[in-house]
Design a protein around this motif. Structure first.
Motif, PDB file in Angstrom:
ATOM      1  N   CYS A   4      39.473  40.317  34.635  1.00 56.08           N
ATOM      2  CA  CYS A   4      40.323  39.723  35.672  1.00 56.08           C
ATOM      3  C   CYS A   4      41.639  40.500  35.778  1.00 56.08           C
ATOM      4  O   CYS A   4      42.306  40.743  34.761  1.00 56.08           O
ATOM      5  CB  CYS A   4      40.602  38.270  35.330  1.00 56.08           C
ATOM      6  N   TYR A   5      42.020  40.871  36.990  1.00 63.35           N
ATOM      7  CA  TYR A   5      43.260  41.615  37.163  1.00 63.35           C
ATOM      8  C   TYR A   5      44.494  40.720  37.037  1.00 63.35           C
ATOM      9  O   TYR A   5      45.626  41.212  36.992  1.00 63.35           O
ATOM     10  CB  TYR A   5      43.277  42.381  38.488  1.00 63.35           C
ATOM     11  N   GLU A   6      44.315  39.399  36.948  1.00 62.20           N
ATOM     12  CA  GLU A   6      45.445  38.485  36.754  1.00 62.20           C
ATOM     13  C   GLU A   6      45.652  38.132  35.290  1.00 62.20           C
ATOM     14  O   GLU A   6      46.775  38.094  34.813  1.00 62.20           O
ATOM     15  CB  GLU A   6      45.220  37.190  37.549  1.00 62.20           C
ATOM     16  N   CYS A   7      44.551  37.852  34.570  1.00 57.73           N
ATOM     17  CA  CYS A   7      44.706  37.317  33.212  1.00 57.73           C
ATOM     18  C   CYS A   7      43.967  38.122  32.147  1.00 57.73           C
ATOM     19  O   CYS A   7      44.164  37.879  30.951  1.00 57.73           O
ATOM     20  CB  CYS A   7      44.248  35.865  33.162  1.00 57.73           C
ATOM     21  N   GLY A   8      43.109  39.047  32.527  1.00 57.46           N
ATOM     22  CA  GLY A   8      42.421  39.894  31.558  1.00 57.46           C
ATOM     23  C   GLY A   8      41.130  39.332  31.008  1.00 57.46           C
ATOM     24  O   GLY A   8      40.452  39.984  30.220  1.00 57.46           O
ATOM     25  N   THR A   9      40.774  38.115  31.391  1.00 56.73           N
ATOM     26  CA  THR A   9      39.516  37.510  30.929  1.00 56.73           C
ATOM     27  C   THR A   9      38.323  38.321  31.436  1.00 56.73           C
ATOM     28  O   THR A   9      38.342  38.820  32.565  1.00 56.73           O
ATOM     29  CB  THR A   9      39.417  36.051  31.456  1.00 56.73           C
ATOM     30  N   ALA A  10      37.291  38.429  30.596  1.00 56.74           N
ATOM     31  CA  ALA A  10      36.068  39.107  31.037  1.00 56.74           C
ATOM     32  C   ALA A  10      35.454  38.357  32.213  1.00 56.74           C
ATOM     33  O   ALA A  10      35.382  37.124  32.198  1.00 56.74           O
ATOM     34  CB  ALA A  10      35.080  39.185  29.880  1.00 56.74           C
ATOM     35  N   VAL A  22      29.340  37.620  42.815  1.00 61.27           N
ATOM     36  CA  VAL A  22      30.692  38.177  42.846  1.00 61.27           C
ATOM     37  C   VAL A  22      31.309  37.958  41.460  1.00 61.27           C
ATOM     38  O   VAL A  22      31.133  36.884  40.872  1.00 61.27           O
ATOM     39  CB  VAL A  22      31.545  37.467  43.926  1.00 61.27           C
ATOM     40  N   PRO A  23      32.030  38.954  40.921  1.00 61.73           N
ATOM     41  CA  PRO A  23      32.703  38.733  39.634  1.00 61.73           C
ATOM     42  C   PRO A  23      33.618  37.506  39.698  1.00 61.73           C
ATOM     43  O   PRO A  23      34.377  37.329  40.657  1.00 61.73           O
ATOM     44  CB  PRO A  23      33.508  40.024  39.434  1.00 61.73           C
ATOM     45  N   PHE A  24      33.527  36.685  38.638  1.00 61.97           N
ATOM     46  CA  PHE A  24      34.262  35.409  38.627  1.00 61.97           C
ATOM     47  C   PHE A  24      35.047  35.282  37.336  1.00 61.97           C
ATOM     48  O   PHE A  24      34.545  35.605  36.258  1.00 61.97           O
ATOM     49  CB  PHE A  24      33.277  34.248  38.755  1.00 61.97           C
ATOM     50  N   CYS A  25      36.287  34.814  37.448  1.00 61.39           N
ATOM     51  CA  CYS A  25      37.114  34.558  36.264  1.00 61.39           C
ATOM     52  C   CYS A  25      37.119  33.060  35.993  1.00 61.39           C
ATOM     53  O   CYS A  25      37.621  32.277  36.811  1.00 61.39           O
ATOM     54  CB  CYS A  25      38.545  35.052  36.487  1.00 61.39           C
ATOM     55  N   ASP A  26      36.562  32.665  34.829  1.00 62.25           N
ATOM     56  CA  ASP A  26      36.542  31.245  34.462  1.00 62.25           C
ATOM     57  C   ASP A  26      37.950  30.718  34.191  1.00 62.25           C
ATOM     58  O   ASP A  26      38.244  29.555  34.461  1.00 62.25           O
ATOM     59  CB  ASP A  26      35.662  31.028  33.227  1.00 62.25           C
ATOM     60  N   SER A  27      38.833  31.561  33.642  1.00 65.78           N
ATOM     61  CA  SER A  27      40.184  31.100  33.320  1.00 65.78           C
ATOM     62  C   SER A  27      40.992  30.784  34.579  1.00 65.78           C
ATOM     63  O   SER A  27      41.690  29.785  34.646  1.00 65.78           O
ATOM     64  CB  SER A  27      40.928  32.164  32.503  1.00 65.78           C
ATOM     65  N   ASN A  29      39.553  30.397  37.510  1.00 68.74           N
ATOM     66  CA  ASN A  29      38.653  29.694  38.423  1.00 68.74           C
ATOM     67  C   ASN A  29      38.661  30.356  39.805  1.00 68.74           C
ATOM     68  O   ASN A  29      38.766  29.689  40.830  1.00 68.74           O
ATOM     69  CB  ASN A  29      39.029  28.210  38.515  1.00 68.74           C
ATOM     70  N   SER A  30      38.586  31.699  39.792  1.00 68.28           N
ATOM     71  CA  SER A  30      38.663  32.451  41.048  1.00 68.28           C
ATOM     72  C   SER A  30      37.666  33.600  41.052  1.00 68.28           C
ATOM     73  O   SER A  30      37.432  34.230  40.021  1.00 68.28           O
ATOM     74  CB  SER A  30      40.058  33.060  41.227  1.00 68.28           C
ATOM     75  N   PHE A  31      37.134  33.847  42.248  1.00 70.76           N
ATOM     76  CA  PHE A  31      36.332  35.050  42.436  1.00 70.76           C
ATOM     77  C   PHE A  31      37.271  36.252  42.452  1.00 70.76           C
ATOM     78  O   PHE A  31      38.386  36.176  42.953  1.00 70.76           O
ATOM     79  CB  PHE A  31      35.544  34.984  43.744  1.00 70.76           C
ATOM     80  N   ARG A  32      36.805  37.342  41.876  1.00 72.06           N
ATOM     81  CA  ARG A  32      37.611  38.567  41.853  1.00 72.06           C
ATOM     82  C   ARG A  32      36.872  39.668  42.599  1.00 72.06           C
ATOM     83  O   ARG A  32      36.126  40.451  42.021  1.00 72.06           O
ATOM     84  CB  ARG A  32      37.900  38.992  40.408  1.00 72.06           C
ATOM     85  N   PHE A  33      37.085  39.679  43.909  1.00 69.74           N
ATOM     86  CA  PHE A  33      36.462  40.707  44.742  1.00 69.74           C
ATOM     87  C   PHE A  33      37.077  42.057  44.396  1.00 69.74           C
ATOM     88  O   PHE A  33      38.252  42.129  44.017  1.00 69.74           O
ATOM     89  CB  PHE A  33      36.692  40.399  46.227  1.00 69.74           C
ATOM     90  N   PRO A  34      36.304  43.116  44.527  1.00 64.55           N
ATOM     91  CA  PRO A  34      36.861  44.445  44.245  1.00 64.55           C
ATOM     92  C   PRO A  34      38.091  44.692  45.111  1.00 64.55           C
ATOM     93  O   PRO A  34      38.059  44.469  46.324  1.00 64.55           O
ATOM     94  CB  PRO A  34      35.725  45.391  44.639  1.00 64.55           C
ATOM     95  N   ILE A  35      39.183  45.113  44.491  1.00 65.97           N
ATOM     96  CA  ILE A  35      40.435  45.231  45.236  1.00 65.97           C
ATOM     97  C   ILE A  35      40.524  46.540  46.015  1.00 65.97           C
ATOM     98  O   ILE A  35      41.420  46.715  46.808  1.00 65.97           O
ATOM     99  CB  ILE A  35      41.661  45.078  44.309  1.00 65.97           C
ATOM    100  N   PHE A  36      39.589  47.450  45.793  1.00 67.07           N
ATOM    101  CA  PHE A  36      39.632  48.718  46.506  1.00 67.07           C
ATOM    102  C   PHE A  36      38.768  48.704  47.766  1.00 67.07           C
ATOM    103  O   PHE A  36      38.718  49.671  48.496  1.00 67.07           O
ATOM    104  CB  PHE A  36      39.178  49.864  45.588  1.00 67.07           C
ATOM    105  N   SER A  37      38.084  47.611  48.006  1.00 62.41           N
ATOM    106  CA  SER A  37      37.179  47.563  49.154  1.00 62.41           C
ATOM    107  C   SER A  37      37.928  47.459  50.469  1.00 62.41           C
ATOM    108  O   SER A  37      39.054  46.986  50.527  1.00 62.41           O
ATOM    109  CB  SER A  37      36.233  46.369  49.034  1.00 62.41           C
ATOM    110  N   THR A  38      37.262  47.857  51.508  1.00 63.60           N
ATOM    111  CA  THR A  38      37.789  47.746  52.859  1.00 63.60           C
ATOM    112  C   THR A  38      37.250  46.469  53.486  1.00 63.60           C
ATOM    113  O   THR A  38      36.092  46.121  53.301  1.00 63.60           O
ATOM    114  CB  THR A  38      37.338  48.956  53.699  1.00 63.60           C
ATOM    115  N   ALA A  39      38.103  45.789  54.212  1.00 61.72           N
ATOM    116  CA  ALA A  39      37.706  44.519  54.807  1.00 61.72           C
ATOM    117  C   ALA A  39      37.973  44.531  56.309  1.00 61.72           C
ATOM    118  O   ALA A  39      38.696  45.392  56.818  1.00 61.72           O
ATOM    119  CB  ALA A  39      38.478  43.371  54.154  1.00 61.72           C
TER     120      ALA A  39
END
Ligand SMILES: [Zn+2]
Length: 102
Positions: A4-10, A22-27, A29-39
């Motif tokens: 997680c780019y916010e808290c470091g949890t796997a 989608v990668p998910f952070c349990d700590s 409670n948020s999905f972590r979409f790739p931050i380099f993607s184009t939207a």
């Protein structure tokens, strides 16, 4: 992205509505979409082009434009069509570079 780019949890893959796994952070409670993607963000008009569509996403109270990440192998136009259909259940019947009519 493994942590997680916010808290470091796997992160662990979790099914996200309309997005697949989608990668998910349990700590957080948020999905972590790739931050380099184009939207893309879409301005969706009704057929008389006097209203635009705003949606609520992931249970949040805010109203937003239909938007989403470009998937691998897609171009931006394909993403716009896919996102509108996934997010709204509506069918795109014609489109131009900047105007979508459904
Ligand atoms: Zn986190």
């Amino acid at each position: 992205m493994k942590h997680c780019y916010e808290c470091g949890t796997a992160l662990a893959p979790k099914k996200c509505e309309h997005e697949g796994l989608v990668p998910f952070c349990d700590s957080c409670n948020s999905f972590r979409f790739p931050i380099f993607s184009t939207a893309v963000s879409c301005i969706v008009f009704n057929q008389t082009e006097d209203k635009i569509l705003l949606i609520q996403q992931y249970g949040r109270p805010d109203y937003i434009l239909v938007a989403g990440y470009i998937s691998q192998g897609e171009n931006a136009e394909q993403t716009v069509i896919r996102e509108i259909e996934e997010e709204t259940g509506l069918t795109v019947i014609s489109h131009q570079s900047s105007v979508i009519v459904i």
